[in-house]
Design an enzyme around this catalytic site. Structure first.
Site, PDB file in Angstrom:
ATOM      1  N   ASP A  84       0.957  -2.471   1.523  1.00  0.00           N
ATOM      2  CA  ASP A  84       1.618  -1.251   1.065  1.00  0.00           C
ATOM      3  C   ASP A  84       1.423  -0.221   2.164  1.00  0.00           C
ATOM      4  OD1 ASP A  84       2.830   0.723  -0.515  1.00  0.00           O
ATOM      5  OD2 ASP A  84       1.042   1.131  -1.696  1.00  0.00           O
ATOM      6  N   SER A  85       2.132   0.896   2.049  1.00  0.00           N
ATOM      7  CA  SER A  85       1.878   1.986   2.980  1.00  0.00           C
ATOM      8  C   SER A  85       0.480   2.557   2.766  1.00  0.00           C
ATOM      9  CB  SER A  85       2.926   3.092   2.794  1.00  0.00           C
ATOM     10  OG  SER A  85       2.899   3.572   1.455  1.00  0.00           O
TER      11      SER A  85
ATOM     12  N   CYS B 296       7.448   3.343  -8.396  1.00  0.00           N
ATOM     13  CA  CYS B 296       6.640   3.408  -7.170  1.00  0.00           C
ATOM     14  C   CYS B 296       5.263   2.888  -7.538  1.00  0.00           C
ATOM     15  CB  CYS B 296       6.565   4.841  -6.648  1.00  0.00           C
ATOM     16  SG  CYS B 296       5.366   5.086  -5.308  1.00  0.00           S
ATOM     17  N   THR B 297       4.721   2.002  -6.722  1.00  0.00           N
ATOM     18  CA  THR B 297       3.450   1.369  -7.088  1.00  0.00           C
ATOM     19  C   THR B 297       2.316   2.383  -7.195  1.00  0.00           C
ATOM     20  OG1 THR B 297       3.082   0.801  -4.743  1.00  0.00           O
ATOM     21  CG2 THR B 297       4.060  -0.894  -6.157  1.00  0.00           C
ATOM     22  N   HIS B 298       2.388   3.485  -6.448  1.00  0.00           N
ATOM     23  CA  HIS B 298       1.344   4.512  -6.571  1.00  0.00           C
ATOM     24  C   HIS B 298       1.264   5.066  -7.991  1.00  0.00           C
ATOM     25  CE1 HIS B 298       1.202   4.609  -2.159  1.00  0.00           C
ATOM     26  NE2 HIS B 298       0.129   5.371  -2.238  1.00  0.00           N
TER      27      HIS B 298
ATOM     28  N   CYS C  57       4.929  -2.623  -2.619  1.00  0.00           N
ATOM     29  CA  CYS C  57       5.502  -1.338  -2.221  1.00  0.00           C
ATOM     30  C   CYS C  57       7.000  -1.413  -2.463  1.00  0.00           C
ATOM     31  CB  CYS C  57       5.219  -1.082  -0.747  1.00  0.00           C
ATOM     32  SG  CYS C  57       6.008   0.400  -0.077  1.00  0.00           S
ATOM     33  N   ASN C  58       7.532  -0.486  -3.258  1.00  0.00           N
ATOM     34  CA  ASN C  58       8.961  -0.504  -3.540  1.00  0.00           C
ATOM     35  C   ASN C  58       9.788  -0.209  -2.294  1.00  0.00           C
ATOM     36  OD1 ASN C  58       7.501   0.491  -6.233  1.00  0.00           O
ATOM     37  ND2 ASN C  58       9.344  -0.616  -6.792  1.00  0.00           N
ATOM     38  N   THR C  59       9.355   0.761  -1.493  1.00  0.00           N
ATOM     39  CA  THR C  59      10.110   1.127  -0.295  1.00  0.00           C
ATOM     40  C   THR C  59      10.199  -0.047   0.672  1.00  0.00           C
ATOM     41  OG1 THR C  59       9.467   3.449  -0.496  1.00  0.00           O
ATOM     42  CG2 THR C  59      10.193   2.718   1.667  1.00  0.00           C
TER      43      THR C  59
ATOM     44  N   GLY D  64       8.357   6.586   2.922  1.00  0.00           N
ATOM     45  CA  GLY D  64       9.586   7.004   2.252  1.00  0.00           C
ATOM     46  C   GLY D  64      10.558   7.787   3.128  1.00  0.00           C
TER      47      GLY D  64
END
Length: 261
Positions: free
Chosen positions: A7-8, A177-179, A70-72, A40
């Protein structure tokens, strides 16, 4: 067994904790990009370059599968990551849980980053899985960054602002969003209407964890002896879990995997 997640930032904690609950015996590799986040606002090409670097850093540890938590990155970089790593390492992407939310009949809201909200990708998922259902796309500026920094006041402000954009009729929220899954209960409390049925939240962590196990021909074994195999990579550098991760129950669960614990 070893499962890698990328992920980011610390949004991968939710899916990592889900893997941990399903297979406590699995070693984990957590690869993120604090030097390059947030992803993003970056161009798709830039997101792909950063995501590939994070994925390759994880792949060096020879995992059995890689979850793009991570969706992005899943929107922009999944084909490139799969081209680089498969079939040697199965790659599992993260898709907003629009299909199961639509199955409930709606109306529902999708909380996502401003870049994802209204994007052709998200609109395509809505057309495919939620045609005829009342859907509200809710942009959540600053929420992922606030979660990443474990900034309590900023989280409260961002959640309140998004809740104000969410119709009172909404009983279901997709966490796009995973966050956001790390603050799921705060989101539920903000959207909940007095006297109404409990708000249902749809995240992706459990689904991607289960899919990763299926892709490697395995299944849940929640009673398996716990592993202490935890590798953390921050922009490719071996590290400990970031301090902000320990603000969340998922991060504390994973910290317990450290040999020191």
């Amino acid at each position: 067994m070893k499962i890698a997640l990328m992920d980011s930032g610390i949004g991968l904690l939710a899916a990592a904790a889900a893997v941990r609950r399903l297979r406590p015996d699995a070693g984990l590799v957590l690869s993120s990009d604090p030097d390059g986040m947030p992803w993003g606002p970056r161009t798709p090409e830039d997101v792909t370059a950063h995501a590939l670097a994070v994925a390759r850093a994880a792949a060096e540890h020879r995992p059995d599968a890689l979850i793009v938590a991570c969706n992005t990155a899943s929107v922009h970089a999944l084909p490139s990551i799969r081209a680089a790593l498969e079939p040697r390492i199965p790659v599992i992407g993260t898709v907003p849980a629009i299909k199961p939310a639509a199955a409930d009949g709606g109306p529902f809201a999708i909380w996502a980053t401003p870049a994802t909200t209204g994007s052709p990708y998200q609109r395509g998922l809505i057309r495919e899985f939620a045609a005829g259902v009342e859907v509200t796309e809710v942009p959540c500026p600053g929420l992922a960054d606030a979660v990443q920094q474990a900034d309590e006041a900023a989280i409260d402000r961002a959640v309140a602002a998004a809740a104000a954009l969410t119709p009172a009729s909404v009983r279901t929220v997709v966490l796009g969003c995973t966050h956001y899954e790390l603050v799921a209960e705060r989101i539920r409390a903000a959207v909940q209407q007095p006297g109404a049925a409990p708000v249902v939240l749809h995240g992706s962590a459990e689904a991607v964890a289960a899919q990763a196990l299926r892709r490697i021909g395995s299944g849940p074994a929640p009673a398996a002896p716990p592993s202490t195999g935890l590798t953390v990579l921050l922009s490719g550098r071996p590290s400990a879990l970031p301090a902000a991760a320990l603000a969340y129950v998922e991060g504390r669960l994973l910290e317990a995997m450290s040999p020191a614990h």
